[in-house]
Write a protein that holds these residues in place. Structure first.
Motif, short mmCIF file in Angstrom:
data_model
loop_
_atom_site.label_atom_id
_atom_site.label_comp_id
_atom_site.label_asym_id
_atom_site.label_seq_id
_atom_site.Cartn_x
_atom_site.Cartn_y
_atom_site.Cartn_z
N LYS A 89 0.84 -1.18 0.00
CA LYS A 89 0.00 0.00 0.00
C LYS A 89 0.89 1.24 0.00
N ALA A 90 1.26 1.66 -1.18
CA ALA A 90 2.21 2.78 -1.33
C ALA A 90 1.64 4.09 -0.78
N LYS A 91 0.35 4.31 -0.99
CA LYS A 91 -0.28 5.55 -0.53
C LYS A 91 -0.18 5.68 0.99
N GLU A 92 -0.49 4.60 1.68
CA GLU A 92 -0.45 4.61 3.14
C GLU A 92 0.98 4.77 3.66
N ILE A 93 1.93 4.13 2.97
CA ILE A 93 3.34 4.26 3.34
C ILE A 93 3.77 5.72 3.28
N LYS A 94 3.40 6.39 2.20
CA LYS A 94 3.78 7.79 2.03
C LYS A 94 3.12 8.68 3.08
N GLN A 95 1.88 8.37 3.46
CA GLN A 95 1.19 9.15 4.47
C GLN A 95 1.89 9.04 5.83
N VAL A 96 2.23 7.80 6.21
CA VAL A 96 2.91 7.57 7.48
C VAL A 96 4.29 8.23 7.46
N LEU A 97 4.99 8.09 6.35
CA LEU A 97 6.32 8.70 6.22
C LEU A 97 6.24 10.21 6.34
N LYS A 98 5.25 10.80 5.71
CA LYS A 98 5.06 12.26 5.78
C LYS A 98 4.81 12.71 7.22
N LEU A 99 3.96 11.98 7.93
CA LEU A 99 3.67 12.32 9.32
C LEU A 99 4.92 12.18 10.20
N ALA A 100 5.69 11.14 9.93
CA ALA A 100 6.92 10.91 10.70
C ALA A 100 7.91 12.04 10.48
N LEU A 101 8.07 12.46 9.23
CA LEU A 101 8.99 13.54 8.91
C LEU A 101 8.53 14.87 9.53
N ILE A 102 7.23 15.14 9.45
CA ILE A 102 6.69 16.37 10.04
C ILE A 102 6.91 16.38 11.55
N THR A 103 6.63 15.23 12.19
CA THR A 103 6.82 15.11 13.63
C THR A 103 8.29 15.32 14.00
N GLU A 223 10.27 6.61 -4.88
CA GLU A 223 9.98 6.44 -6.29
C GLU A 223 9.73 4.99 -6.65
N ARG A 224 10.44 4.07 -5.99
CA ARG A 224 10.28 2.63 -6.26
C ARG A 224 8.92 2.12 -5.77
N LEU A 225 8.30 2.84 -4.84
CA LEU A 225 7.01 2.40 -4.33
C LEU A 225 5.89 2.55 -5.34
N ASN A 226 6.07 3.46 -6.30
CA ASN A 226 5.02 3.74 -7.28
C ASN A 226 4.87 2.60 -8.29
#
Length: 226
Positions: A89-103, A223-226
């Protein structure tokens, strides 16, 4: 009824190797703190003396707390990344990664600001004897040292993220670079050129060098996740 039973289990070297390789980056993150403290103590002792080592002791204790916070972020989001990676689930991975980076970025900025505006209060916690020389050295070191935390959070997130998506080598490479490989030459050069100020700024230079590679590896991995 449920009964506890013992069964013979055969150890598989390949599985142990895979597990160890994924966990080694986290080990390096913890181990590197001890290496940094050891090297800094040696260099500060040569440049300033025992009072400088005592001042660094204040910073080192604060560093342990900060690293624990960043480790908590990494260990918090890593299982989610691994789960979604297994589910593809690439979309969910990117969402969690974004939240982690923001935090991580928000926490980094907050810690840096604490180092800038609350350094006297932090020093008083450890300087019960009100040693003026100790306080002076520590007050110079805290803002410079804490500047490195602006990048540490991002580096930790990338290291834990790469391990979570089964890129053990890349994760270990980053951990080794920021924890040992970059530290030794940068510390020697910075202490030679700028003495104590250079020592305080060493981690900022190391984290900046690591961050360049971390952002590059992160971009390729996403990029590989897409």
């Amino acid at each position: 009824d449920h009964h506890l039973q013992f069964r013979k289990v055969s150890l598989k070297f390949e599985q142990l190797k895979a597990i160890a390789s994924l966990g080694f980056s986290s080990f390096f993150n913890e181990f590197s703190s001890a290496v940094v403290m050891f090297l800094f103590n040696i260099m500060i002792l040569q440049v300033v003396g025992t009072i400088g080592v005592a001042a660094y002791g204040i910073i080192a204790n604060l560093n342990i707390i900060v690293i624990a916070l960043f480790t908590g972020i990494g260990q918090g989001f890593q299982p989610l990344i691994s789960y979604y990676y297994g589910q593809r689930k690439a979309k969910e991975i990117k969402q969690v990664l974004k939240l982690a980076l923001i935090t991580a970025v928000c926490l980094s900025v907050m810690i840096f600001l604490i180092g800038i505006f609350m350094q006297d209060a932090l020093i008083r916690i450890f300087n019960s004897d009100s040693n003026v020389q100790l306080a002076t050295i520590a007050s110079q070191g805290i803002p410079l040292y804490f500047a490195s935390f602006l990048l540490t959070g991002v580096n930790f997130v990338v290291i834990y993220f790469l391990a979570a998506i089964n890129q053990a080598r890349a994760s270990l490479r980053l951990s080794a670079l920021r924890g040992i490989v970059f530290i030794i030459p940068v510390l020697l050069v910075m202490s030679l050129w700028f003495e104590l100020v250079g020592i305080w700024l060493t981690l900022l230079v190391v984290e900046a060098m690591t961050c360049v590679l971390a952002v590059y590896l992160l971009k390729k991995s996403v990029e590989r996740l897409n």
